[in-house]
Design a protein around this motif. Sequence first.
Motif, PDB file in Angstrom:
ATOM      1  N   TYR A  35      26.288  25.559  39.016  1.00 34.58           N
ATOM      2  CA  TYR A  35      26.174  24.361  38.386  1.00 34.58           C
ATOM      3  C   TYR A  35      27.595  24.226  37.797  1.00 34.58           C
ATOM      4  O   TYR A  35      28.235  24.815  37.479  1.00 34.58           O
ATOM      5  CB  TYR A  35      25.077  24.497  37.210  1.00 34.58           C
ATOM      6  CG  TYR A  35      23.771  24.494  37.805  1.00 34.58           C
ATOM      7  CD1 TYR A  35      22.858  22.994  37.823  1.00 34.58           C
ATOM      8  CD2 TYR A  35      23.182  25.334  38.177  1.00 34.58           C
ATOM      9  CE1 TYR A  35      21.869  23.124  38.313  1.00 34.58           C
ATOM     10  CE2 TYR A  35      21.995  25.387  38.806  1.00 34.58           C
ATOM     11  CZ  TYR A  35      21.189  24.060  38.761  1.00 34.58           C
ATOM     12  OH  TYR A  35      19.888  23.857  39.226  1.00 34.58           O
ATOM     13  N   GLU A  55      24.033  14.152  47.076  1.00 35.37           N
ATOM     14  CA  GLU A  55      23.115  13.258  46.433  1.00 35.37           C
ATOM     15  C   GLU A  55      23.299  11.767  47.141  1.00 35.37           C
ATOM     16  O   GLU A  55      22.506  11.101  47.503  1.00 35.37           O
ATOM     17  CB  GLU A  55      23.516  13.262  44.986  1.00 35.37           C
ATOM     18  CG  GLU A  55      22.750  12.081  44.274  1.00 35.37           C
ATOM     19  CD  GLU A  55      21.078  12.477  44.164  1.00 35.37           C
ATOM     20  OE1 GLU A  55      20.844  13.560  44.456  1.00 35.37           O
ATOM     21  OE2 GLU A  55      20.593  11.538  43.784  1.00 35.37           O
ATOM     22  N   ARG A  78      32.721  15.604  46.931  1.00 30.14           N
ATOM     23  CA  ARG A  78      31.739  14.655  46.768  1.00 30.14           C
ATOM     24  C   ARG A  78      32.093  13.160  47.121  1.00 30.14           C
ATOM     25  O   ARG A  78      31.191  12.731  47.757  1.00 30.14           O
ATOM     26  CB  ARG A  78      31.209  14.659  45.248  1.00 30.14           C
ATOM     27  CG  ARG A  78      30.165  13.544  44.923  1.00 30.14           C
ATOM     28  CD  ARG A  78      29.561  13.594  43.388  1.00 30.14           C
ATOM     29  NE  ARG A  78      30.806  13.244  42.640  1.00 30.14           N
ATOM     30  CZ  ARG A  78      30.571  12.990  41.360  1.00 30.14           C
ATOM     31  NH1 ARG A  78      29.217  13.208  40.833  1.00 30.14           N
ATOM     32  NH2 ARG A  78      31.576  12.573  40.507  1.00 30.14           N
ATOM     33  N   ALA A 106      28.744  23.151  34.974  1.00 28.37           N
ATOM     34  CA  ALA A 106      29.032  24.187  33.699  1.00 28.37           C
ATOM     35  C   ALA A 106      29.711  25.265  33.957  1.00 28.37           C
ATOM     36  O   ALA A 106      30.406  25.642  33.028  1.00 28.37           O
ATOM     37  CB  ALA A 106      28.027  23.977  32.730  1.00 28.37           C
ATOM     38  N   ASN A 131      33.302  14.043  36.168  1.00 31.68           N
ATOM     39  CA  ASN A 131      31.984  13.294  36.205  1.00 31.68           C
ATOM     40  C   ASN A 131      31.261  13.744  37.189  1.00 31.68           C
ATOM     41  O   ASN A 131      30.335  13.104  37.936  1.00 31.68           O
ATOM     42  CB  ASN A 131      32.361  11.763  36.296  1.00 31.68           C
ATOM     43  CG  ASN A 131      33.033  11.196  35.483  1.00 31.68           C
ATOM     44  OD1 ASN A 131      33.218  11.585  34.400  1.00 31.68           O
ATOM     45  ND2 ASN A 131      33.659   9.927  35.666  1.00 31.68           N
ATOM     46  N   LEU A 132      31.077  15.119  37.485  1.00 34.78           N
ATOM     47  CA  LEU A 132      30.057  15.665  38.289  1.00 34.78           C
ATOM     48  C   LEU A 132      28.890  15.696  37.381  1.00 34.78           C
ATOM     49  O   LEU A 132      28.606  15.717  36.054  1.00 34.78           O
ATOM     50  CB  LEU A 132      30.400  17.210  38.538  1.00 34.78           C
ATOM     51  CG  LEU A 132      31.498  17.610  39.385  1.00 34.78           C
ATOM     52  CD1 LEU A 132      31.757  18.932  39.551  1.00 34.78           C
ATOM     53  CD2 LEU A 132      31.205  17.074  40.825  1.00 34.78           C
ATOM     54  N   TRP A 133      27.751  15.569  38.126  1.00 31.71           N
ATOM     55  CA  TRP A 133      26.305  15.185  37.505  1.00 31.71           C
ATOM     56  C   TRP A 133      25.933  16.844  36.989  1.00 31.71           C
ATOM     57  O   TRP A 133      25.750  17.692  37.988  1.00 31.71           O
ATOM     58  CB  TRP A 133      25.545  14.613  38.346  1.00 31.71           C
ATOM     59  CG  TRP A 133      25.736  13.358  38.706  1.00 31.71           C
ATOM     60  CD1 TRP A 133      26.311  12.446  37.827  1.00 31.71           C
ATOM     61  CD2 TRP A 133      25.950  13.011  40.001  1.00 31.71           C
ATOM     62  NE1 TRP A 133      26.538  11.362  38.286  1.00 31.71           N
ATOM     63  CE2 TRP A 133      26.351  11.409  39.919  1.00 31.71           C
ATOM     64  CE3 TRP A 133      25.665  13.148  41.188  1.00 31.71           C
ATOM     65  CZ2 TRP A 133      26.586  10.468  40.933  1.00 31.71           C
ATOM     66  CZ3 TRP A 133      25.854  12.380  42.301  1.00 31.71           C
ATOM     67  CH2 TRP A 133      26.476  10.991  42.208  1.00 31.71           C
ATOM     68  N   PRO A 134      25.896  17.161  35.922  1.00 28.79           N
ATOM     69  CA  PRO A 134      25.576  18.643  35.213  1.00 28.79           C
ATOM     70  C   PRO A 134      24.054  19.249  35.552  1.00 28.79           C
ATOM     71  O   PRO A 134      24.131  20.310  35.679  1.00 28.79           O
ATOM     72  CB  PRO A 134      25.664  18.343  33.652  1.00 28.79           C
ATOM     73  CG  PRO A 134      25.258  16.801  33.489  1.00 28.79           C
ATOM     74  CD  PRO A 134      25.992  16.033  34.771  1.00 28.79           C
ATOM     75  N   HIS A 135      23.323  18.231  35.863  1.00 29.81           N
ATOM     76  CA  HIS A 135      21.806  18.842  36.213  1.00 29.81           C
ATOM     77  C   HIS A 135      21.729  19.184  37.930  1.00 29.81           C
ATOM     78  O   HIS A 135      20.773  19.563  38.188  1.00 29.81           O
ATOM     79  CB  HIS A 135      20.858  17.942  35.794  1.00 29.81           C
ATOM     80  CG  HIS A 135      20.844  16.480  36.609  1.00 29.81           C
ATOM     81  ND1 HIS A 135      22.090  15.730  36.495  1.00 29.81           N
ATOM     82  CD2 HIS A 135      20.137  15.842  37.352  1.00 29.81           C
ATOM     83  CE1 HIS A 135      22.093  14.432  37.104  1.00 29.81           C
ATOM     84  NE2 HIS A 135      20.758  14.736  37.772  1.00 29.81           N
ATOM     85  N   MET A 136      22.876  18.994  38.577  1.00 30.31           N
ATOM     86  CA  MET A 136      22.766  19.482  40.054  1.00 30.31           C
ATOM     87  C   MET A 136      23.803  20.544  40.389  1.00 30.31           C
ATOM     88  O   MET A 136      25.012  20.393  39.748  1.00 30.31           O
ATOM     89  CB  MET A 136      22.962  18.197  41.031  1.00 30.31           C
ATOM     90  CG  MET A 136      22.108  17.086  40.478  1.00 30.31           C
ATOM     91  SD  MET A 136      22.741  15.637  41.720  1.00 30.31           S
ATOM     92  CE  MET A 136      21.505  14.284  40.890  1.00 30.31           C
TER      93      MET A 136
END
Lengths: 288, 233
Positions: free
Chosen positions: A179, A146, A195, A181, A133-138
């Motif tokens: 990133y 964050e 995180r 991905a 569940n990493l945030w893909p846009h960061m």
Amino acid sequence: MSIARAARESAPIFMSQVLSQVPNEAPSQVLSEVPSIRVAGIHKRFGPLEVLRGVSFDVPRGSVVSVIGASGSGKSTLLRCVNHLEPPDAGEIYIDGEPLGARVDARGNRKARSLAEINAMRRELGVVFQQFNLWPHMTVLGNVIEAPIRVRKLPRKEAVAYGEECLRRVRMIDKANEYPARLSGGQQQRAAIARALAMRPKAMLFDEATSSLDPELTDEVLGVMRELAADGTTMIVVTHEMSFAREVSDRVIFLHQGLVEEEGPPGDVFGAPKSERLQQFLSKYRKQ
Amino acid sequence: MSDALRQSLDLSMFWEYRAILLQGLIFNVLVFLCAASVALSVGLGAALLRINRLWPMRLIGTLHVEIFRNAPDYIMLVWVHFVLPLLIGIAIRRRVEFHPFTSAVIALGFVYSGYFAEGFRAGIQAIPQGNLDAGRSFGMSERLILWRIILPQVVRRMLPEALNLFVSMFKATTIVSLIAVPDLMYNVSMVIQQEMRPLPLYTGAAITYFLIIFALSVGVRHFSERWRRKILA
């Protein structure tokens, strides 16, 4: 700000200090008094399905509690109840003696907490999810800093410095600007651990952190978790990795059909299981 | 025939009136920018209603989307300019009139808000629940999750579609001349009435719009693709 907290935030970070431990306090003295997390009589039902039927256990500060059990035994739901991602239907979670879902006033009246208050409490628990569940846009570093910046209101510079420290611990500092991905599952999960660490939680919750990884990638994640345990991190680990649970846990809890069927030190639970269910469950793993 | 062709290709007249035409074009851009802000914010609001937990909220959101997506922008423009002020006037018992610019912004903004709402909704629902769980588990508020986790991803995902919508919207700004917003087409008509030379002026307007929209969409597409690829690798 308490002196301990001030010391924690200004002092250089050593491994053993990363989680909210008071440096000159012997953990064993605190253990018996107020557990870091107390799970008390948790019930949870989804429609007709009663997933948890009164689960209770304590996680003393600095200890590792593993939760094992078959699929559908309620392990993951239990973990999600611990930080109120799923609010329990009955029962209470205490973090350092403070109830998470409700406040008790001077006269002993129980009042449900607002979502904002629950948010403030649940940030004390760092969760690592099965699906990362990493945030893909960061970027990786963006993910790590964050919540410290937005929730803990840390100045960016400080958040970056500490975030990099956490990434170094999980050996992901060289991927800080990638990133998600572009990373392997194992790398993503280690970034997710960093995180969670970056929030300086009082305890870490691992929800089958290696279950969606290829076998050759689980070791790198288990290695990091092993180090955290050795550093005295308070941890609840929901896992299918029996040898890992046996090796790092102070206590093992076997869940069966929403109840604690058996619990004890890993030597007892794995070495001399008393209940028939647990014996059956373990024999399946031995065969593999 | 060849005379007509020669006339429509001789753009010197168009060039002669460039100052007044440019003024008109500025109005197009202004209407576009204002209507786009209305469409984006109202569209986001409608999308959030459509995924609300309470069914009356969802119903309002769905009605909004269906009404405005299925209303032709020309009719909406005329209705907003001539009928809506009357209705409001009856309601507050006063004479109400909309400035043509206001009507244009409201009409285009609301029509396109229906489309944007669907884009936002699809984008929001495409985000894995785990992304939100992670945010909540770190104590992020729902508002913070919306602005820091959901919307940045939604914007990236819906960018190609949004780009097409913006292009349609910019094209749609040409109909505002119908209610006398002094845009490029309106000014072109004015000049035509004076000069009686429709061919070069209409051709000039067509070429102008084409160049602007083509340049914009190529530029933005190039920029957005690179940006999108980073997260969707």
